[in-house]
Design a protein around this motif. Sequence first.
Motif, PDB file in Angstrom:
ATOM      1  N   ARG A 118      44.916  47.769  33.408  1.00 53.91           N
ATOM      2  CA  ARG A 118      44.691  46.607  32.548  1.00 53.91           C
ATOM      3  C   ARG A 118      44.834  45.312  33.342  1.00 53.91           C
ATOM      4  NH1 ARG A 118      47.541  49.871  28.869  1.00 53.91           N
ATOM      5  NH2 ARG A 118      49.522  48.871  29.389  1.00 53.91           N
ATOM      6  N   ALA A 119      45.846  45.249  34.193  1.00 54.83           N
ATOM      7  CA  ALA A 119      46.037  44.047  35.014  1.00 54.83           C
ATOM      8  C   ALA A 119      44.874  43.865  35.978  1.00 54.83           C
ATOM      9  CB  ALA A 119      47.356  44.147  35.774  1.00 54.83           C
ATOM     10  N   ALA A 120      44.427  44.967  36.570  1.00 52.90           N
ATOM     11  CA  ALA A 120      43.294  44.894  37.493  1.00 52.90           C
ATOM     12  C   ALA A 120      42.041  44.424  36.771  1.00 52.90           C
ATOM     13  CB  ALA A 120      43.054  46.258  38.141  1.00 52.90           C
ATOM     14  N   MET A 121      41.824  44.924  35.564  1.00 56.15           N
ATOM     15  CA  MET A 121      40.627  44.554  34.816  1.00 56.15           C
ATOM     16  C   MET A 121      40.645  43.074  34.450  1.00 56.15           C
ATOM     17  SD  MET A 121      37.815  45.919  33.678  1.00 56.15           S
ATOM     18  CE  MET A 121      38.086  47.673  33.423  1.00 56.15           C
ATOM     19  N   GLU A 122      41.793  42.573  34.023  1.00 59.29           N
ATOM     20  CA  GLU A 122      41.890  41.171  33.615  1.00 59.29           C
ATOM     21  C   GLU A 122      41.712  40.226  34.809  1.00 59.29           C
ATOM     22  OE1 GLU A 122      41.843  40.080  30.721  1.00 59.29           O
ATOM     23  OE2 GLU A 122      42.854  41.431  29.333  1.00 59.29           O
ATOM     24  N   GLN A 123      42.089  40.686  36.011  1.00 60.01           N
ATOM     25  CA  GLN A 123      42.029  39.816  37.179  1.00 60.01           C
ATOM     26  C   GLN A 123      41.009  40.300  38.217  1.00 60.01           C
ATOM     27  OE1 GLN A 123      45.970  38.464  38.622  1.00 60.01           O
ATOM     28  NE2 GLN A 123      46.831  39.665  36.938  1.00 60.01           N
ATOM     29  N   ALA A 124      40.100  41.156  37.796  1.00 64.49           N
ATOM     30  CA  ALA A 124      39.118  41.727  38.725  1.00 64.49           C
ATOM     31  C   ALA A 124      38.271  40.638  39.353  1.00 64.49           C
ATOM     32  CB  ALA A 124      38.232  42.731  37.998  1.00 64.49           C
ATOM     33  N   ASP A 132      27.340  38.128  50.347  1.00 62.60           N
ATOM     34  CA  ASP A 132      28.233  36.985  50.196  1.00 62.60           C
ATOM     35  C   ASP A 132      29.556  37.171  50.917  1.00 62.60           C
ATOM     36  OD1 ASP A 132      28.959  38.952  48.436  1.00 62.60           O
ATOM     37  OD2 ASP A 132      29.070  37.670  46.671  1.00 62.60           O
ATOM     38  N   GLY A 133      29.697  38.258  51.645  1.00 64.36           N
ATOM     39  CA  GLY A 133      30.836  38.413  52.536  1.00 64.36           C
ATOM     40  C   GLY A 133      32.201  38.326  51.875  1.00 64.36           C
ATOM     41  N   ASP A 134      32.367  38.941  50.691  1.00 64.90           N
ATOM     42  CA  ASP A 134      33.671  38.835  50.032  1.00 64.90           C
ATOM     43  C   ASP A 134      34.168  40.140  49.417  1.00 64.90           C
ATOM     44  OD1 ASP A 134      31.965  39.088  47.911  1.00 64.90           O
ATOM     45  OD2 ASP A 134      32.500  37.215  46.926  1.00 64.90           O
ATOM     46  N   THR A 135      33.528  41.251  49.737  1.00 64.76           N
ATOM     47  CA  THR A 135      33.963  42.523  49.147  1.00 64.76           C
ATOM     48  C   THR A 135      35.409  42.840  49.502  1.00 64.76           C
ATOM     49  OG1 THR A 135      31.798  43.578  48.897  1.00 64.76           O
ATOM     50  CG2 THR A 135      33.651  45.031  49.315  1.00 64.76           C
ATOM     51  N   GLY A 136      35.790  42.635  50.749  1.00 62.73           N
ATOM     52  CA  GLY A 136      37.159  42.920  51.160  1.00 62.73           C
ATOM     53  C   GLY A 136      38.167  42.074  50.411  1.00 62.73           C
ATOM     54  N   THR A 137      37.873  40.783  50.280  1.00 61.33           N
ATOM     55  CA  THR A 137      38.766  39.880  49.569  1.00 61.33           C
ATOM     56  C   THR A 137      38.843  40.250  48.094  1.00 61.33           C
ATOM     57  OG1 THR A 137      38.190  38.124  51.112  1.00 61.33           O
ATOM     58  CG2 THR A 137      39.256  37.471  49.063  1.00 61.33           C
ATOM     59  N   ASN A 138      37.694  40.552  47.478  1.00 59.74           N
ATOM     60  CA  ASN A 138      37.678  40.907  46.056  1.00 59.74           C
ATOM     61  C   ASN A 138      38.476  42.171  45.775  1.00 59.74           C
ATOM     62  OD1 ASN A 138      36.117  38.717  45.284  1.00 59.74           O
ATOM     63  ND2 ASN A 138      34.184  39.797  45.530  1.00 59.74           N
ATOM     64  N   LEU A 139      38.287  43.187  46.607  1.00 57.75           N
ATOM     65  CA  LEU A 139      39.042  44.424  46.416  1.00 57.75           C
ATOM     66  C   LEU A 139      40.532  44.192  46.623  1.00 57.75           C
ATOM     67  CD1 LEU A 139      36.938  47.322  48.012  1.00 57.75           C
ATOM     68  CD2 LEU A 139      37.797  47.190  45.661  1.00 57.75           C
ATOM     69  N   TYR A 140      40.870  43.446  47.658  1.00 61.22           N
ATOM     70  CA  TYR A 140      42.276  43.173  47.937  1.00 61.22           C
ATOM     71  C   TYR A 140      42.941  42.480  46.756  1.00 61.22           C
ATOM     72  CZ  TYR A 140      46.316  40.583  49.609  1.00 61.22           C
ATOM     73  OH  TYR A 140      47.566  40.033  49.719  1.00 61.22           O
ATOM     74  N   SER A 199      32.850  44.743  43.372  1.00 62.41           N
ATOM     75  CA  SER A 199      33.706  45.813  43.874  1.00 62.41           C
ATOM     76  C   SER A 199      35.045  45.848  43.146  1.00 62.41           C
ATOM     77  CB  SER A 199      33.925  45.648  45.378  1.00 62.41           C
ATOM     78  OG  SER A 199      34.458  44.365  45.673  1.00 62.41           O
ATOM     79  N   GLY A 200      35.643  44.686  42.915  1.00 64.74           N
ATOM     80  CA  GLY A 200      36.912  44.655  42.210  1.00 64.74           C
ATOM     81  C   GLY A 200      36.780  45.125  40.777  1.00 64.74           C
ATOM     82  N   THR A 201      35.687  44.725  40.123  1.00 65.25           N
ATOM     83  CA  THR A 201      35.479  45.143  38.738  1.00 65.25           C
ATOM     84  C   THR A 201      35.293  46.650  38.642  1.00 65.25           C
ATOM     85  OG1 THR A 201      34.438  43.004  38.255  1.00 65.25           O
ATOM     86  CG2 THR A 201      34.082  44.779  36.675  1.00 65.25           C
ATOM     87  N   LEU A 202      34.518  47.212  39.561  1.00 63.55           N
ATOM     88  CA  LEU A 202      34.308  48.664  39.531  1.00 63.55           C
ATOM     89  C   LEU A 202      35.595  49.415  39.835  1.00 63.55           C
ATOM     90  CD1 LEU A 202      30.780  49.012  41.158  1.00 63.55           C
ATOM     91  CD2 LEU A 202      31.407  49.408  38.774  1.00 63.55           C
ATOM     92  N   PHE A 203      36.415  48.896  40.748  1.00 58.44           N
ATOM     93  CA  PHE A 203      37.700  49.562  40.993  1.00 58.44           C
ATOM     94  C   PHE A 203      38.586  49.493  39.756  1.00 58.44           C
ATOM     95  CE2 PHE A 203      42.213  49.266  42.018  1.00 58.44           C
ATOM     96  CZ  PHE A 203      42.416  50.578  42.462  1.00 58.44           C
ATOM     97  N   ALA A 204      38.591  48.356  39.063  1.00 63.13           N
ATOM     98  CA  ALA A 204      39.398  48.238  37.853  1.00 63.13           C
ATOM     99  C   ALA A 204      38.939  49.238  36.789  1.00 63.13           C
ATOM    100  CB  ALA A 204      39.320  46.811  37.315  1.00 63.13           C
TER     101      ALA A 204
END
Length: 337
Positions: free
Chosen positions: A64-70, A29-37, A74-79
């Motif tokens: 906590r902020a990262a998790m709430e807005q993951a 879906d071509g959005d890993t970079g955007t999600n992580l950013y 990729s973003g969820t795993l980083f959080a």
Amino acid sequence: MKRWLGKAETTLGNHSDRLNAINIFPVADGDTGTNLYLTVRAAAHAFTGTDAGDVGAVLAQAGRAAMEQARGNSGTLFAVFLCAAAEPLAGHARLSSPLLAAALNRAQIRAWSALSEPVPGTMLSVMEAAARAAADVDSAHDGDDSNHALGLALDAAVEAALAAVIRTEDQLAALHAAHVVDAGGVGMLLILDCLRSAVLGEELQDELLDGLHGYDVQDPHIHADMPRDDGVEVMFTIALSPLDAATMRQRLDEMGDSVIMSQVGGAADAAGHFRWRVHVHVLDPEPALALIRSLGEPMDISVSELAVPRDPDVPAPGVPAFAVPDADARNPDGHER
């Protein structure tokens, strides 16, 4: 730590387009970079009055902020990674080699366990490789807490992360067929190099990504040639008892895939419920939403299509290629997630 996350925000903004271009797993879906950013940006902007003398408290607030807005897998795993890394650092005023090893190990274990079906050859493998390398340095230096040992551990973690990224191409059939490395793995490598840079006061290693397959600027957007993905991504926060959390994970596993569940904060409320951040891919959102509401009251629900425009000339959502926008031009809700 604040400098690390600020540097990671800038770096991921600059690399989001290429990360999006090679994002084909688990969904093209071509959005890993955007999600992580966007997730890292939430972490970087989270700091308020946190005691700057407590490394763990600083990272816990960011986590906590990262998790709430993951955003996304990729973003969820980083959080998850960030929240877990904060735990061994609680009460400490500075980072050291033993603490780095403990934090990276706790973080990679928590990230692997958050997924119902973790897969090697992803950012999970990069996290694990970095943690093992840092642990090896710490062991070889008998728990030396000097800045020199910390530098060696950070160097080893980034070097191992790079090697793990290179291996991803042969660990996943989809990546091997497309002749690219894993986008989430590259993003994690960049984040770790930002940590090294911030702690040691050195520049980022510009040559780090040289030769990674699919990462040259002139390469096409690999995901544009992939089949369109059916279904939606559902994300939300919910308070559940341990039993209901286990029930939800089991039912979501039956209903869809890419299930990620991780606690937000460590304390239970008066009813014995814990807050969870949940992520899942399903074909039809309605049965999933019905299940979710049967177990609790979800908050911050987002439902987004997995299929995205396949025209590589259409700018990736979130941030433009290799450019960090002005702060007032950044729209945290601009992405379809």
